[in-house]
Scaffold this motif. Structure first.
Motif, PDB file in Angstrom:
ATOM      1  N   LEU A  48       0.822  -1.210   0.000  1.00 21.56           N
ATOM      2  CA  LEU A  48       0.000   0.000   0.000  1.00 21.56           C
ATOM      3  C   LEU A  48       0.860   1.265   0.000  1.00 21.56           C
ATOM      4  O   LEU A  48       0.362   2.369  -0.212  1.00 21.56           O
ATOM      5  CB  LEU A  48      -0.941  -0.004   1.213  1.00 21.56           C
ATOM      6  N   LEU A  49       2.158   1.090   0.246  1.00 24.38           N
ATOM      7  CA  LEU A  49       3.159   2.167   0.128  1.00 24.38           C
ATOM      8  C   LEU A  49       2.825   3.393   0.980  1.00 24.38           C
ATOM      9  O   LEU A  49       2.958   4.530   0.533  1.00 24.38           O
ATOM     10  CB  LEU A  49       3.317   2.582  -1.344  1.00 24.38           C
ATOM     11  N   GLY A  50       2.408   3.129   2.212  1.00 25.07           N
ATOM     12  CA  GLY A  50       2.109   4.232   3.116  1.00 25.07           C
ATOM     13  C   GLY A  50       3.309   5.106   3.398  1.00 25.07           C
ATOM     14  O   GLY A  50       3.196   6.330   3.507  1.00 25.07           O
ATOM     15  N   GLY A  51       4.488   4.493   3.502  1.00 30.48           N
ATOM     16  CA  GLY A  51       5.694   5.269   3.770  1.00 30.48           C
ATOM     17  C   GLY A  51       6.312   5.858   2.519  1.00 30.48           C
ATOM     18  O   GLY A  51       6.907   6.930   2.567  1.00 30.48           O
ATOM     19  N   LEU A  52       6.161   5.179   1.402  1.00 25.28           N
ATOM     20  CA  LEU A  52       6.783   5.650   0.161  1.00 25.28           C
ATOM     21  C   LEU A  52       5.981   6.775  -0.477  1.00 25.28           C
ATOM     22  O   LEU A  52       6.542   7.799  -0.889  1.00 25.28           O
ATOM     23  CB  LEU A  52       6.927   4.476  -0.812  1.00 25.28           C
ATOM     24  N   LEU A  53       4.668   6.617  -0.537  1.00 23.49           N
ATOM     25  CA  LEU A  53       3.819   7.632  -1.160  1.00 23.49           C
ATOM     26  C   LEU A  53       3.270   8.631  -0.146  1.00 23.49           C
ATOM     27  O   LEU A  53       3.456   9.833  -0.284  1.00 23.49           O
ATOM     28  CB  LEU A  53       2.658   6.963  -1.906  1.00 23.49           C
ATOM     29  N   GLY A  54       2.575   8.114   0.881  1.00 24.04           N
ATOM     30  CA  GLY A  54       1.928   8.986   1.847  1.00 24.04           C
ATOM     31  C   GLY A  54       2.900   9.794   2.689  1.00 24.04           C
ATOM     32  O   GLY A  54       2.996  11.015   2.579  1.00 24.04           O
ATOM     33  N   CYS A 103      -0.217   7.357   5.873  1.00 27.20           N
ATOM     34  CA  CYS A 103       0.919   6.601   6.399  1.00 27.20           C
ATOM     35  C   CYS A 103       0.601   6.047   7.788  1.00 27.20           C
ATOM     36  O   CYS A 103       0.876   4.884   8.084  1.00 27.20           O
ATOM     37  CB  CYS A 103       2.156   7.503   6.452  1.00 27.20           C
ATOM     38  N   VAL A 104       0.009   6.876   8.648  1.00 25.59           N
ATOM     39  CA  VAL A 104      -0.353   6.453  10.004  1.00 25.59           C
ATOM     40  C   VAL A 104      -1.389   5.335   9.964  1.00 25.59           C
ATOM     41  O   VAL A 104      -1.289   4.348  10.704  1.00 25.59           O
ATOM     42  CB  VAL A 104      -0.890   7.660  10.817  1.00 25.59           C
ATOM     43  N   THR A 105      -2.370   5.462   9.084  1.00 28.88           N
ATOM     44  CA  THR A 105      -3.422   4.454   8.976  1.00 28.88           C
ATOM     45  C   THR A 105      -2.867   3.103   8.533  1.00 28.88           C
ATOM     46  O   THR A 105      -3.180   2.053   9.112  1.00 28.88           O
ATOM     47  CB  THR A 105      -4.506   4.909   7.978  1.00 28.88           C
ATOM     48  N   VAL A 106      -2.027   3.128   7.507  1.00 26.37           N
ATOM     49  CA  VAL A 106      -1.432   1.882   7.002  1.00 26.37           C
ATOM     50  C   VAL A 106      -0.536   1.239   8.051  1.00 26.37           C
ATOM     51  O   VAL A 106      -0.591   0.026   8.279  1.00 26.37           O
ATOM     52  CB  VAL A 106      -0.644   2.152   5.701  1.00 26.37           C
ATOM     53  N   ALA A 107       0.291   2.051   8.709  1.00 25.36           N
ATOM     54  CA  ALA A 107       1.207   1.520   9.715  1.00 25.36           C
ATOM     55  C   ALA A 107       0.449   0.943  10.910  1.00 25.36           C
ATOM     56  O   ALA A 107       0.819  -0.111  11.442  1.00 25.36           O
ATOM     57  CB  ALA A 107       2.167   2.616  10.174  1.00 25.36           C
TER      58      ALA A 107
END
Length: 200
Positions: A48-54, A103-107
């Motif tokens: 989902l690339l929360g850190g890469l995109l978000g 990013c917070v949601t995905v993590a």
């Protein structure tokens, strides 16, 4: 502190955090720093690339906008150029805040579900999803994952970094939104400060 100097400091912090989020997300794609588990043995939250995109690219845009807002405008200090850049940084802060929230949601979801791993019956699954207790503090449960090696610790550390950085980014984007509004309405105070410094 002047709105311009504050903008630069917040922008530099956001750029640093955005780059750190991108590195953490890339490392998650290679469990235990090994390529043999990629791409089939990676949990959904990594893709989902929360850190890469978000927390990464979206926040980087905000950081760069904030740094530029803290620089000279098109015609010098405290002028229309600075006010326009400050206003643009407000909209970019909202954009970056959305990325940080993603990013917070995905993590958070990743930490709740746990990693994808090979269990004792040779199945690849997320064994901690169905448990009634949290695996985060119970290291004895980590033995449920056989492969990749040390995947639970890898998963927890990197997603915790993403969670922490995402929360900080969310706060700083909010700070920059307020700071940008003040800079748009009140202008940049650095000209007066620079003159006082020169007088000394």
């Amino acid at each position: 502190m002047c709105t311009g100097k504050c903008s630069r400091l917040v922008g530099l912090a956001l750029v640093t955090m955005g780059l750190a989020c991108m590195v953490a997300n890339v490392l998650l794609m290679f469990p235990n720093a090994q390529r043999e588990w990629t791409p089939g043995k990676i949990t959904l939250q990594v893709w989902l690339l929360g850190g890469l995109l978000g927390g990464g690219l979206m926040v980087l845009c905000t950081g760069c906008s904030a740094v530029r807002a803290g620089g000279k405008g098109c015609c010098g200090y405290g002028c229309c150029g600075n006010r326009c850049r400050m206003l643009r940084s407000v909209f970019c802060s909202v954009f970056g805040g959305l990325g940080a929230f993603y990013c917070v949601t995905v993590a958070s979801t990743a930490l709740a579900d746990g990693p994808l791993c090979e269990t004792s019956d040779n199945n690849w699954e997320s064994p901690f999803k169905a448990l009634n207790e949290s695996y985060l503090r119970n290291e004895e449960l980590w033995d449920l994952c056989l492969n990749p090696p040390k995947i639970v610790l890898w998963h927890i550390v990197l997603f915790s970094i993403l969670l922490g950085l995402g929360l900080l980014e969310l706060v700083l984007c909010g700070v920059q939104a307020v700071n940008g509004l003040l800079g748009t309405v009140c202008g940049d105070c650095r000209k007066a400060a620079d003159r006082e410094g020169e007088g000394l």
